[in-house]
Design an enzyme around this catalytic site. Structure first.
Site, PDB file in Angstrom:
ATOM      1  N   GLY A  82       0.756  -1.173  -0.083  1.00 35.18           N
ATOM      2  CA  GLY A  82       0.035   0.011   0.004  1.00 35.18           C
ATOM      3  C   GLY A  82       0.978   1.362  -0.115  1.00 35.18           C
ATOM      4  CG  HIS A  83       2.183   3.086  -3.850  1.00 34.37           C
ATOM      5  ND1 HIS A  83       1.875   1.729  -4.110  1.00 34.37           N
ATOM      6  CD2 HIS A  83       3.235   3.485  -4.548  1.00 34.37           C
ATOM      7  CE1 HIS A  83       2.654   1.436  -5.216  1.00 34.37           C
ATOM      8  NE2 HIS A  83       3.411   2.500  -5.211  1.00 34.37           N
ATOM      9  CG  MET A  84       2.231   5.167   3.536  1.00 36.17           C
ATOM     10  SD  MET A  84       0.729   5.016   4.183  1.00 36.17           S
ATOM     11  CE  MET A  84      -0.302   3.701   3.162  1.00 36.17           C
TER      12      MET A  84
END
Length: 234
Positions: A82-84
């Site tokens: 999950g990219h921030m």
């Protein structure tokens, strides 16, 4: 380099890194006209030119405190990388986009959350950035895993040194700057599969988000401005 992004301050994004958990505590970035243009597509690694890992380890972090490519705990865990800072927010250059795939920018996310309600919220923020009345958006984002009641579970293993917590909640704090001043709001979303597009129920003011996360947002603003925008009803 010819492919380097031409940003006002030459900073793509910043990480508050938690070396105890080998995860980002928070990620900060700005959105404005120069870094929000679409010049490239989403990056996929190309082994023919030496790009061997889709999620490269962050070599700026000492080896004892970073996740490695060889023991990446996300793979086969049931959770996505999950990219921030989203890849979709850095399409101005290949370099800027590649940097968003660093393991130090990742937290475990259920696909039905990452690609649905969380993606809906990120898309909404992108529409704000394109509003001509807004000059800059300052965004801080992360997941909450520091308190036992916020931990959804774990992936990886202690023996491999890659056991990491799965956040039970994800959040964003957004500060808008324009000619008339500043406005701010936060999002606090439970980490579970949902395709909810009614985002109002997840909105909190910055004071509330600070209490939930234990962080002090936008502290570089003058105190009177910071206190005013953070207490506005969500």
């Amino acid at each position: 380099a010819a492919d380097a992004p031409r940003y006002r301050d030459q900073i793509n994004y910043c990480i508050g890194y938690d070396d105890n958990y080998k995860l980002p505590r928070y990620v900060c970035y700005q959105m404005y006209s120069e870094n929000s243009v679409t010049n490239v597509t989403r990056w996929y690694n190309d082994p023919s030119i030496g790009e061997y890992y889709q999620y490269p380890e962050d070599t700026d972090i000492p080896v004892d405190y970073r996740l490695s490519n060889e023991d990446d705990p996300f793979w086969n865990s049931g959770y996505d990388h999950g990219h921030m800072i989203p890849s979709a927010d850095r399409l101005s250059s290949k370099q800027a986009n590649v940097q968003t795939f660093s393991l130090s920018n990742m937290l475990p996310q259920v696909n039905g959350f990452k690609a649905k309600v969380w993606a809906n919220m990120e898309a909404q923020i992108r529409t704000w950035n394109k509003n001509s009345f807004r000059t800059t958006l300052y965004v801080v984002t992360g997941g909450s895993y520091q308190k036992p009641e916020y931990v959804k579970g774990y992936i990886g293993s202690t023996s491999k040194g890659n056991r990491i917590p799965v956040p039970g909640y994800f959040w964003k704090a957004v500060l808008c700057e324009n000619a008339s001043g500043y406005k701010a709001l936060g999002f606090w979303i439970e980490h579970k599969a949902s395709d909810d597009s009614n985002l109002k129920k997840y909105v909190v003011n910055i004071d509330q988000l600070e209490q939930l996360t234990g962080l002090d947002f936008f502290c570089n603003l003058p105190d009177d401005i910071e206190n005013a925008i953070e207490a506005v009803s969500a």
